[in-house]
Design a protein around this motif. Structure first.
Motif, PDB file in Angstrom:
ATOM      1  N   VAL A  57       0.858  -1.191   0.000  1.00  0.00           N
ATOM      2  CA  VAL A  57       0.000   0.000   0.000  1.00  0.00           C
ATOM      3  C   VAL A  57       0.891   1.236   0.000  1.00  0.00           C
ATOM      4  O   VAL A  57       2.091   1.158   0.266  1.00  0.00           O
ATOM      5  N   GLY A  58       0.301   2.385  -0.271  1.00  0.00           N
ATOM      6  CA  GLY A  58       1.040   3.629  -0.219  1.00  0.00           C
ATOM      7  C   GLY A  58       1.312   4.049   1.220  1.00  0.00           C
ATOM      8  O   GLY A  58       0.535   3.733   2.129  1.00  0.00           O
ATOM      9  N   LYS A  59       2.405   4.781   1.413  1.00  0.00           N
ATOM     10  CA  LYS A  59       2.738   5.222   2.771  1.00  0.00           C
ATOM     11  C   LYS A  59       1.659   6.145   3.329  1.00  0.00           C
ATOM     12  O   LYS A  59       1.396   6.140   4.536  1.00  0.00           O
ATOM     13  N   GLY A  60       1.023   6.924   2.456  1.00  0.00           N
ATOM     14  CA  GLY A  60      -0.050   7.806   2.910  1.00  0.00           C
ATOM     15  C   GLY A  60      -1.187   7.030   3.550  1.00  0.00           C
ATOM     16  O   GLY A  60      -1.777   7.473   4.546  1.00  0.00           O
ATOM     17  N   THR A  61      -1.490   5.869   2.978  1.00  0.00           N
ATOM     18  CA  THR A  61      -2.543   5.017   3.560  1.00  0.00           C
ATOM     19  C   THR A  61      -2.164   4.581   4.961  1.00  0.00           C
ATOM     20  O   THR A  61      -2.989   4.591   5.882  1.00  0.00           O
ATOM     21  N   LEU A  62      -0.911   4.214   5.136  1.00  0.00           N
ATOM     22  CA  LEU A  62      -0.434   3.770   6.449  1.00  0.00           C
ATOM     23  C   LEU A  62      -0.527   4.890   7.471  1.00  0.00           C
ATOM     24  O   LEU A  62      -0.994   4.680   8.604  1.00  0.00           O
ATOM     25  N   PHE A  66      -2.834   5.041  11.008  1.00  0.00           N
ATOM     26  CA  PHE A  66      -2.227   4.989  12.340  1.00  0.00           C
ATOM     27  C   PHE A  66      -1.662   6.316  12.828  1.00  0.00           C
ATOM     28  O   PHE A  66      -1.261   6.405  13.990  1.00  0.00           O
ATOM     29  N   GLY A  67      -1.635   7.321  11.983  1.00  0.00           N
ATOM     30  CA  GLY A  67      -1.246   8.646  12.427  1.00  0.00           C
ATOM     31  C   GLY A  67       0.253   8.884  12.457  1.00  0.00           C
ATOM     32  O   GLY A  67       0.725   9.930  12.021  1.00  0.00           O
ATOM     33  N   SER A  68       0.997   7.952  12.980  1.00  0.00           N
ATOM     34  CA  SER A  68       2.444   8.096  13.113  1.00  0.00           C
ATOM     35  C   SER A  68       3.054   6.718  13.329  1.00  0.00           C
ATOM     36  O   SER A  68       2.342   5.733  13.560  1.00  0.00           O
ATOM     37  N   ARG A  69       4.371   6.653  13.283  1.00  0.00           N
ATOM     38  CA  ARG A  69       5.053   5.391  13.566  1.00  0.00           C
ATOM     39  C   ARG A  69       4.770   4.947  14.999  1.00  0.00           C
ATOM     40  O   ARG A  69       4.541   3.775  15.267  1.00  0.00           O
ATOM     41  N   ALA A  70       4.784   5.908  15.928  1.00  0.00           N
ATOM     42  CA  ALA A  70       4.466   5.585  17.316  1.00  0.00           C
ATOM     43  C   ALA A  70       3.043   5.054  17.441  1.00  0.00           C
ATOM     44  O   ALA A  70       2.776   4.129  18.211  1.00  0.00           O
ATOM     45  N   GLY A  71       2.125   5.637  16.666  1.00  0.00           N
ATOM     46  CA  GLY A  71       0.747   5.159  16.697  1.00  0.00           C
ATOM     47  C   GLY A  71       0.637   3.724  16.227  1.00  0.00           C
ATOM     48  O   GLY A  71      -0.127   2.930  16.783  1.00  0.00           O
ATOM     49  N   TRP A 117       9.676  -6.175  29.300  1.00  0.00           N
ATOM     50  CA  TRP A 117      10.874  -6.779  28.696  1.00  0.00           C
ATOM     51  C   TRP A 117      10.521  -7.472  27.382  1.00  0.00           C
ATOM     52  O   TRP A 117      11.229  -7.331  26.381  1.00  0.00           O
ATOM     53  N   ASP A 118       9.418  -8.204  27.369  1.00  0.00           N
ATOM     54  CA  ASP A 118       9.021  -8.927  26.155  1.00  0.00           C
ATOM     55  C   ASP A 118       8.643  -7.985  25.018  1.00  0.00           C
ATOM     56  O   ASP A 118       8.745  -8.353  23.843  1.00  0.00           O
ATOM     57  N   HIS A 119       8.176  -6.777  25.364  1.00  0.00           N
ATOM     58  CA  HIS A 119       7.715  -5.821  24.349  1.00  0.00           C
ATOM     59  C   HIS A 119       8.571  -4.552  24.361  1.00  0.00           C
ATOM     60  O   HIS A 119       8.124  -3.498  23.917  1.00  0.00           O
ATOM     61  N   ARG A 120       9.806  -4.656  24.829  1.00  0.00           N
ATOM     62  CA  ARG A 120      10.623  -3.468  25.082  1.00  0.00           C
ATOM     63  C   ARG A 120      10.845  -2.614  23.838  1.00  0.00           C
ATOM     64  O   ARG A 120      10.812  -1.381  23.914  1.00  0.00           O
ATOM     65  N   ALA A 121      11.068  -3.248  22.691  1.00  0.00           N
ATOM     66  CA  ALA A 121      11.339  -2.462  21.483  1.00  0.00           C
ATOM     67  C   ALA A 121      10.108  -1.670  21.058  1.00  0.00           C
ATOM     68  O   ALA A 121      10.201  -0.485  20.723  1.00  0.00           O
ATOM     69  N   LEU A 122       8.946  -2.319  21.082  1.00  0.00           N
ATOM     70  CA  LEU A 122       7.714  -1.629  20.704  1.00  0.00           C
ATOM     71  C   LEU A 122       7.387  -0.520  21.685  1.00  0.00           C
ATOM     72  O   LEU A 122       7.007   0.590  21.298  1.00  0.00           O
ATOM     73  N   LEU A 123       7.526  -0.788  22.984  1.00  0.00           N
ATOM     74  CA  LEU A 123       7.208   0.223  23.995  1.00  0.00           C
ATOM     75  C   LEU A 123       8.157   1.407  23.913  1.00  0.00           C
ATOM     76  O   LEU A 123       7.731   2.560  23.994  1.00  0.00           O
ATOM     77  N   ALA A 124       9.438   1.125  23.768  1.00  0.00           N
ATOM     78  CA  ALA A 124      10.408   2.211  23.687  1.00  0.00           C
ATOM     79  C   ALA A 124      10.138   3.078  22.462  1.00  0.00           C
ATOM     80  O   ALA A 124      10.222   4.310  22.522  1.00  0.00           O
ATOM     81  N   ASP A 125       9.786   2.449  21.356  1.00  0.00           N
ATOM     82  CA  ASP A 125       9.515   3.194  20.140  1.00  0.00           C
ATOM     83  C   ASP A 125       8.241   4.018  20.281  1.00  0.00           C
ATOM     84  O   ASP A 125       8.199   5.190  19.910  1.00  0.00           O
ATOM     85  N   ALA A 126       7.205   3.417  20.838  1.00  0.00           N
ATOM     86  CA  ALA A 126       5.941   4.133  21.009  1.00  0.00           C
ATOM     87  C   ALA A 126       6.106   5.320  21.946  1.00  0.00           C
ATOM     88  O   ALA A 126       5.492   6.374  21.754  1.00  0.00           O
ATOM     89  N   ASN A 127       6.964   5.186  22.940  1.00  0.00           N
ATOM     90  CA  ASN A 127       7.146   6.250  23.926  1.00  0.00           C
ATOM     91  C   ASN A 127       7.897   7.458  23.381  1.00  0.00           C
ATOM     92  O   ASN A 127       8.030   8.469  24.076  1.00  0.00           O
ATOM     93  N   THR A 128       8.400   7.372  22.141  1.00  0.00           N
ATOM     94  CA  THR A 128       9.027   8.554  21.559  1.00  0.00           C
ATOM     95  C   THR A 128       7.995   9.629  21.254  1.00  0.00           C
ATOM     96  O   THR A 128       8.361  10.797  21.087  1.00  0.00           O
ATOM     97  N   ASP A 129       6.738   9.242  21.176  1.00  0.00           N
ATOM     98  CA  ASP A 129       5.655  10.215  21.029  1.00  0.00           C
ATOM     99  C   ASP A 129       5.136  10.536  22.428  1.00  0.00           C
ATOM    100  O   ASP A 129       4.553   9.676  23.085  1.00  0.00           O
ATOM    101  N   PRO A 130       5.340  11.773  22.940  1.00  0.00           N
ATOM    102  CA  PRO A 130       4.947  12.075  24.316  1.00  0.00           C
ATOM    103  C   PRO A 130       3.467  11.869  24.596  1.00  0.00           C
ATOM    104  O   PRO A 130       3.083  11.561  25.729  1.00  0.00           O
ATOM    105  N   HIS A 131       2.635  12.003  23.576  1.00  0.00           N
ATOM    106  CA  HIS A 131       1.204  11.790  23.785  1.00  0.00           C
ATOM    107  C   HIS A 131       0.897  10.337  24.150  1.00  0.00           C
ATOM    108  O   HIS A 131      -0.097  10.053  24.821  1.00  0.00           O
ATOM    109  N   MET A 132       1.734   9.416  23.693  1.00  0.00           N
ATOM    110  CA  MET A 132       1.486   8.012  23.955  1.00  0.00           C
ATOM    111  C   MET A 132       1.697   7.651  25.426  1.00  0.00           C
ATOM    112  O   MET A 132       1.196   6.644  25.902  1.00  0.00           O
ATOM    113  N   ARG A 133       2.471   8.472  26.143  1.00  0.00           N
ATOM    114  CA  ARG A 133       2.722   8.189  27.556  1.00  0.00           C
ATOM    115  C   ARG A 133       1.476   8.429  28.407  1.00  0.00           C
ATOM    116  O   ARG A 133       1.434   8.012  29.566  1.00  0.00           O
TER     117      ARG A 133
END
Length: 202
Positions: A57-62, A66-71, A117-133
């Motif tokens: 799909v196009g990146k615009g669709t993505l 989801f709004g953002s990579r963090a989303g 620990w099991d989801h550390r990469a996803l959580l750390a990445d999502a937390n780069t968006d302050p709204h996600m906290r």
């Protein structure tokens, strides 16, 4: 505040609204592509371009979905988060209702450390968006910890105490503790328990 009463108005984070068939298929396709790429390469290396290309799909669709990579990272966590939420809100003790508040708080900390620990990469990445906290899942965890502290008779500033405990569950902190300091999850769980007991006067 009773255990049962404390959960009134505190639902498991809601599911997404019902979608049209084609929209639901596209969403499932995008999430499957993202999970596959993360499993193969790790969350920290996967880009939105990668996901869009893998899903065809196009990146615009993505971005519209989801709004953002963090989303996107947050949505990927959603199903596992719901399982954990149900366990500490409605499951058997000591994590769920039926055990004393301090016992539940200790069990929650140890369970959440493993989840982080099991989801550390996803959580750390999502937390780069302050709204996600401060989104719905994060607010639910914060409210749960605060409720258990209050039910255990903790005195003082409950918000500050809740924040002190939750800081021990930050994905970056947990990863640093394991990988750089050599503190395994059992040791970190002991630290959580020690702080919880002190806050609750034990």
């Amino acid at each position: 505040m009773s255990e049962a009463g404390g959960l009134v108005g505190l639902p498991v984070t809601e599911s997404a609204p019902v979608e049209r068939g084609d929209a639901a298929r596209n969403r499932a396709l995008l999430l499957a592509a993202a999970r596959r790429l993360i499993d193969e390469h790790g969350a920290d290396t996967v880009t939105m371009d990668d996901v869009a290309a893998a899903a065809g799909v196009g990146k615009g669709t993505l971005f519209r979905r989801f709004g953002s990579r963090a989303g996107l990272m947050i949505v990927l966590l959603d199903e596992d988060e719901k399982v954990e939420q149900r366990a500490f809100m409605f499951g058997p003790p000591p994590l769920g209702p039926g055990a004393p508040p301090l016992t539940r708080l200790i069990a929650y900390g140890r369970e959440r450390l493993q989840f982080v620990w099991d989801h550390r990469a996803l959580l750390a990445d999502a937390n780069t968006d302050p709204h996600m906290r401060f989104n719905a899942p994060a607010s639910l965890h914060r409210t749960h910890v605060r409720m258990l502290l209050e039910s255990a008779g903790t005195s003082g500033d409950l918000e500050a105490q809740t924040q002190a405990l939750l800081s021990l569950l930050d994905a970056d902190y947990v990863t640093h503790s394991v990988e750089d300091l050599g503190h395994d999850l059992d040791r970190q769980g002991d630290g959580w328990e020690s702080l919880a007991r002190k806050l609750c006067g034990n």
